[in-house]
Design a protein around this motif. Sequence first.
Motif, PDB file in Angstrom:
ATOM      1  N   THR A 143       1.138  -2.037 -11.004  1.00  0.00           N
ATOM      2  CA  THR A 143       1.188  -3.830 -10.796  1.00  0.00           C
ATOM      3  C   THR A 143       0.906  -3.204  -8.978  1.00  0.00           C
ATOM      4  N   SER A 144       1.502  -2.364  -8.371  1.00  0.00           N
ATOM      5  CA  SER A 144       0.585  -2.244  -7.021  1.00  0.00           C
ATOM      6  C   SER A 144      -0.535  -2.520  -7.373  1.00  0.00           C
ATOM      7  N   TYR A 145      -0.799  -1.253  -7.803  1.00  0.00           N
ATOM      8  CA  TYR A 145      -2.691  -1.333  -7.957  1.00  0.00           C
ATOM      9  C   TYR A 145      -3.286  -2.324  -8.549  1.00  0.00           C
ATOM     10  N   GLY A 176      10.009  -7.748  -2.654  1.00  0.00           N
ATOM     11  CA  GLY A 176      10.793  -6.959  -2.346  1.00  0.00           C
ATOM     12  C   GLY A 176      10.067  -5.990  -0.998  1.00  0.00           C
ATOM     13  N   THR A 177       8.496  -6.823  -1.178  1.00  0.00           N
ATOM     14  CA  THR A 177       7.545  -6.334   0.002  1.00  0.00           C
ATOM     15  C   THR A 177       7.715  -6.903   1.233  1.00  0.00           C
ATOM     16  N   PHE A 178       8.169  -8.505   0.871  1.00  0.00           N
ATOM     17  CA  PHE A 178       7.538  -9.170   1.995  1.00  0.00           C
ATOM     18  C   PHE A 178       8.376  -8.830   3.136  1.00  0.00           C
ATOM     19  N   ASN A 179       8.240  -8.061   4.316  1.00  0.00           N
ATOM     20  CA  ASN A 179       9.118  -8.138   5.495  1.00  0.00           C
ATOM     21  C   ASN A 179      10.416  -7.272   5.297  1.00  0.00           C
ATOM     22  N   GLY A 180      10.811  -6.195   4.513  1.00  0.00           N
ATOM     23  CA  GLY A 180      11.643  -5.444   4.543  1.00  0.00           C
ATOM     24  C   GLY A 180      12.791  -5.855   5.184  1.00  0.00           C
ATOM     25  N   TYR A 190       0.636  -1.360   0.047  1.00  0.00           N
ATOM     26  CA  TYR A 190       0.255   0.229   0.607  1.00  0.00           C
ATOM     27  C   TYR A 190       1.279   1.530   0.361  1.00  0.00           C
ATOM     28  N   GLU A 191       2.039   1.443   1.071  1.00  0.00           N
ATOM     29  CA  GLU A 191       2.764   2.548   0.598  1.00  0.00           C
ATOM     30  C   GLU A 191       3.128   2.380  -0.416  1.00  0.00           C
ATOM     31  N   ARG A 192       4.035   1.388  -1.043  1.00  0.00           N
ATOM     32  CA  ARG A 192       4.265   1.480  -1.801  1.00  0.00           C
ATOM     33  C   ARG A 192       3.581   2.152  -3.788  1.00  0.00           C
ATOM     34  N   LEU A 193       2.216   1.904  -3.720  1.00  0.00           N
ATOM     35  CA  LEU A 193       1.394   2.867  -4.098  1.00  0.00           C
ATOM     36  C   LEU A 193       0.648   3.343  -4.002  1.00  0.00           C
ATOM     37  N   HIS A 202      -6.629  -6.865  -6.450  1.00  0.00           N
ATOM     38  CA  HIS A 202      -7.293  -8.382  -6.040  1.00  0.00           C
ATOM     39  C   HIS A 202      -7.526  -8.031  -5.034  1.00  0.00           C
ATOM     40  N   ILE A 203      -6.772  -8.107  -3.904  1.00  0.00           N
ATOM     41  CA  ILE A 203      -6.781  -8.016  -2.705  1.00  0.00           C
ATOM     42  C   ILE A 203      -8.698  -7.877  -2.087  1.00  0.00           C
TER      43      ILE A 203
END
Lengths: 175, 232
Positions: A103-105, B89-93, A86-89, A110-111
Amino acid sequence: MAPRLFVKVASRTKSANAGRTTNAEGTANAEGTANAEGTANTVGSANIAGTAPSDWRQIKLPVRGSWFSLIFNPTGNLAHARNNLYERLLLEAQSTEDVEALTSYKLTEHISREHILRNNWARAGTKFQFKLVATSGVATNIGVATNIGEATNIGGPAAAGAVAAQEFVSEVSSV
Amino acid sequence: MSLLWVERLISIAVVLQTLESFAVAPWPWAIVEGETARSLRPFLKHYRVLLAIRLIAALATLVGAPEFLSLSLYAQLFTTWLIAVRWRGTFNGGSDCMTFQILAACFVASIFNGHAQVQTAALFYIGAQVLLSYFVAGVAKLREPEWRNGHSLAQFLGRSRPLRLLSWLTIGFECAAPLCLLSPAICAAYLATALAFHVLNFYFFGLNRFVFVWAAGYPALLITTIALHARH
């Protein structure tokens, strides 16, 4: 503070259609209102065409705190992974016009879709929107909102010392 | 000998991480495939195979067959990296990053098995990573007004009132990491406090992976300090 994900699904009643973005104080500048906690009024606050929206409902993983989760905590770690997503989006949405191509969107969509179906919040084919709400103590803010058919990025500085809210509202999708 | 401790402790952390990963579905492949490099797609497509290889490699390191040490460490390192890519890279960075750093140092040391200087360099590298992880985090917090006035910590913990004292304790503890190098006794005391710090982080924020990964690096920092003082 980690962004929180909310979804709103369409119901059968007709309603107005208005886009929205929040400012630092968390109030909406369109017809609807929303605050930093991510709640919004129902009348005229959705972009879901031709239908009345439900309230925004938070998608939250059921993370249970127990000492066993010190060694085995898959749900808790998935929650961290989602927060990072979410932070990345929120970050990526500030620097692109074509938010839906991110892709983040797609992953966040999807979630949301999976959660709606799993919890029987709506049937397949129902329209829905998701939004991300992030608050931080830092007095900077960029609100992002998207309307049907066009993406709009609206930014504005937060009032000094205010708790900033950053909100991203998605396009309308189908479950 | 001390590197053996690090290798085994990090392998335990990898076993636990991998078992957790088996219980969680990754991001849908249909969505992430497009942004994945073509050369990596054959590896990333079969996520559970990756996890299985990682688990076997970690267990092999734990069992301690010396002839396969480099191979098992390399398999752990490579699969750790691939899994991070699979999760974008987002799983518990933070813990993923430290896991990779420790595995990389152990792997390099295993290639040059028998070369004492390389073993020592690997220990120093891991020790420096552990020390800097606290110090850099402390300095970063020190530079943030919201951390100094206690608002950030209050927000993380869901409290309405600022937690200034607790904030400064955290900042002070993290910035004090270089004191570890003063003596082995100070280092041991600091690391015991650090372990408690991570357990508290787990309790409040659910960050369980950090406990095991950082604990795996502690012997390296302790041995580094002992080695520095043995030379004087």
